[in-house]
Design an enzyme around this catalytic site. Sequence first.
Site, PDB file in Angstrom:
ATOM      1  N   HIS A  92     -14.610   4.614   4.870  1.00 24.45           N
ATOM      2  CA  HIS A  92     -13.310   5.054   5.368  1.00 24.45           C
ATOM      3  C   HIS A  92     -13.268   6.536   5.725  1.00 24.45           C
ATOM      4  O   HIS A  92     -12.199   7.126   5.821  1.00 24.45           O
ATOM      5  CB  HIS A  92     -12.189   4.717   4.382  1.00 24.45           C
ATOM      6  N   ARG A 148      -1.741  19.020   9.341  1.00 26.85           N
ATOM      7  CA  ARG A 148      -2.667  20.162   9.398  1.00 26.85           C
ATOM      8  C   ARG A 148      -3.569  19.979  10.615  1.00 26.85           C
ATOM      9  O   ARG A 148      -3.521  18.947  11.272  1.00 26.85           O
ATOM     10  CB  ARG A 148      -3.541  20.155   8.143  1.00 26.85           C
TER      11      ARG A 148
HETATM   12  P1  ADP Z   1      -7.067   8.409   3.440  1.00 24.15           P
HETATM   13  O1  ADP Z   1      -5.780   9.186   3.486  1.00 24.15           O
HETATM   14  O2  ADP Z   1      -7.575   8.197   2.064  1.00 24.15           O
HETATM   15  O3  ADP Z   1      -8.104   8.926   4.393  1.00 24.15           O
HETATM   16  P2  ADP Z   1      -6.053   6.414   5.325  1.00 24.15           P
HETATM   17  O4  ADP Z   1      -4.793   5.709   5.055  1.00 24.15           O
HETATM   18  O5  ADP Z   1      -6.022   7.529   6.320  1.00 24.15           O
HETATM   19  O6  ADP Z   1      -6.681   6.930   3.942  1.00 24.15           O
HETATM   20  O7  ADP Z   1      -7.152   5.370   5.784  1.00 24.15           O
HETATM   21  C1  ADP Z   1      -8.492   5.765   6.009  1.00 24.15           C
HETATM   22  C2  ADP Z   1      -9.272   4.623   6.643  1.00 24.15           C
HETATM   23  O8  ADP Z   1      -9.228   3.452   5.808  1.00 24.15           O
HETATM   24  C3  ADP Z   1      -8.757   4.137   7.992  1.00 24.15           C
HETATM   25  O9  ADP Z   1      -9.241   4.910   9.068  1.00 24.15           O
HETATM   26  C4  ADP Z   1      -9.303   2.720   8.016  1.00 24.15           C
HETATM   27  O10 ADP Z   1     -10.686   2.729   8.306  1.00 24.15           O
HETATM   28  C5  ADP Z   1      -9.162   2.267   6.584  1.00 24.15           C
HETATM   29  N1  ADP Z   1      -7.871   1.573   6.355  1.00 24.15           N
HETATM   30  C6  ADP Z   1      -6.745   2.127   5.853  1.00 24.15           C
HETATM   31  N2  ADP Z   1      -5.745   1.223   5.782  1.00 24.15           N
HETATM   32  C7  ADP Z   1      -6.249   0.050   6.239  1.00 24.15           C
HETATM   33  C8  ADP Z   1      -5.724  -1.279   6.418  1.00 24.15           C
HETATM   34  N3  ADP Z   1      -4.475  -1.593   6.089  1.00 24.15           N
HETATM   35  N4  ADP Z   1      -6.550  -2.232   6.922  1.00 24.15           N
HETATM   36  C9  ADP Z   1      -7.826  -1.940   7.259  1.00 24.15           C
HETATM   37  N5  ADP Z   1      -8.375  -0.721   7.100  1.00 24.15           N
HETATM   38  C10 ADP Z   1      -7.617   0.268   6.603  1.00 24.15           C
END
Ligand code: ADP
Length: 503
Positions: free
Chosen positions: A234, A290
């Site tokens: 991720h 940011r």
């Molecule tokens: P963080 O703030 O920890 O980086 P995010 O919410 O931005 O978490 O999500 C990071 C990544 O996790 C996304 O780019 C995607 O790859 C995966 N991800 C997050 N939510 C989902 C979801 N509901 N279904 C599938 N993948 C997800």
Amino acid sequence: MKSVLIANRGEIAVRIIRACRELGLRSIAVYSEADRQAPHVLLADEAYLLGPAPSAESYLRVDRLLEVARRAGADAIHPGYGFLAERAAFAGAVAEAGFIFVGPTADTISAMGDKTEARRRMEAAGVPIVPGITHPLESGAEARRISDEIGYPVLLKAAAGGGGKGMRVVERSEDVERAFDGAAREAQGAFGDGAVYVEKYLGRPRHIEIQLLGDTHGNIVHLAERECSIQRRHQKLVEEAPSPVLDEAGRAAMGDAAIRAARAVDYTGAGTVEFLWQDGEFYFLEMNTRIQVEHPVTELVTGVDLVQWQLRVAAGEAIPFADGSGVPVTGHAIECRITSEDAEEGFLPSTGRIDHLEIPQGPGVRWDGGIRTGFEVGLHYDPLLGKLICYAPTRLEAIDRMARALEEFQLRGVSSCAAFHRRVMAEPAFRSGELSIRYLEERPELTRRPTLDADERRDVAALAVLLEAEYRKSREAPRMDGDGGGRPLSHWQQRFAATQAGR
Ligand code: ADP
């Protein structure tokens, strides 16, 4: 606003110092004991020691940062990304101490910092969110009941989350309660806040995000999208602009949703609204309040210097391109994150002294780096060494340019993931733009060391013999600096040896 303290290190500190210099602002760097010789320290107009290497004793010390800002006579503080950039309390303390915070207000940061609150606000503003709940879960039993309703797989997520921490994919009802406990514990440890919620885990979405810029005169504009689907655990590795899948109408719809999201929290400064996109539908994921690591691809396709504009809107300037006509996108840009990680060893972090570094050059190539020869890469901070960004008229030309630039990139003393990026640039699905956040998971061969066939092994053996000869010559050559020689071969020496080997 005449001077800016940069409360960060590495490539982003260097990037901000460059913007300050171009705008005629005095730049004030801070550093830890591990960063005495870091490029951002050498490049800034002034630099102040914060404390020992661990971030908690240096870059996260709010009291020390404010004390330095006072002593140095700073007018503003730029947080960069990471460290204190998304801590509402820091933005508040900066403003209270009488400095300009280069970013949105503490209220905006805290509204978007809690993912459940952000989801509630987005729903109210009519921005589609990933199906799921908008309140923290009370217990494992509640988590299971709601997950059963949503349907599997589901994703448990830390409300305070970031960096992929506190996230758990759950495939079956009987695993929910254990996953809930694990996610809550991890979130408590990482963020001091154990709140967890649950949403639908989408199958093969793409990660597409919209860059925004708001000023203090009520203008908010979007600067099109970036696609960041190539991720590992991720976390993003390759980003590009524009997305190969979004057409004009898709961009307009996503851009409008992002602006609505920003208006809901009175956004000022540079920010990003992240979405998951699947089969033409998109869902709000989170907002980063940011500047982001991947901002350069947007700068290259829009011609807008985002870091300069962060500083300009912080100083009260109005955005001149907010007349509603939209910011045009020209060409294609790709960014590869070069980290001190061994991609072939599960992205294991590597440490060491950089004893050789050659930065690619030539048309359409940009390097945003935070390292130099002689610099010691340790384990205290983020492994990002720098970013290689390539720009060309079309996507395929940008990919070929990146492949060429990666070939010129030379780094020794510490491992990097550059070879991994070379394999991605050659991979057919990437080249045709068929991406999803599962891209790497589905292609484990990209993170394996390639095996050689008999012909290739013979080539490599011939090359090794010639490189050895070149190396001996370089050792024997008289040196001006009194160093005993034995430097690694440069790119040029290696090219020479390769030519001799008949390749
Ligand atoms: P963080 O703030 O920890 O980086 P995010 O919410 O931005 O978490 O999500 C990071 C990544 O996790 C996304 O780019 C995607 O790859 C995966 N991800 C997050 N939510 C989902 C979801 N509901 N279904 C599938 N993948 C997800």
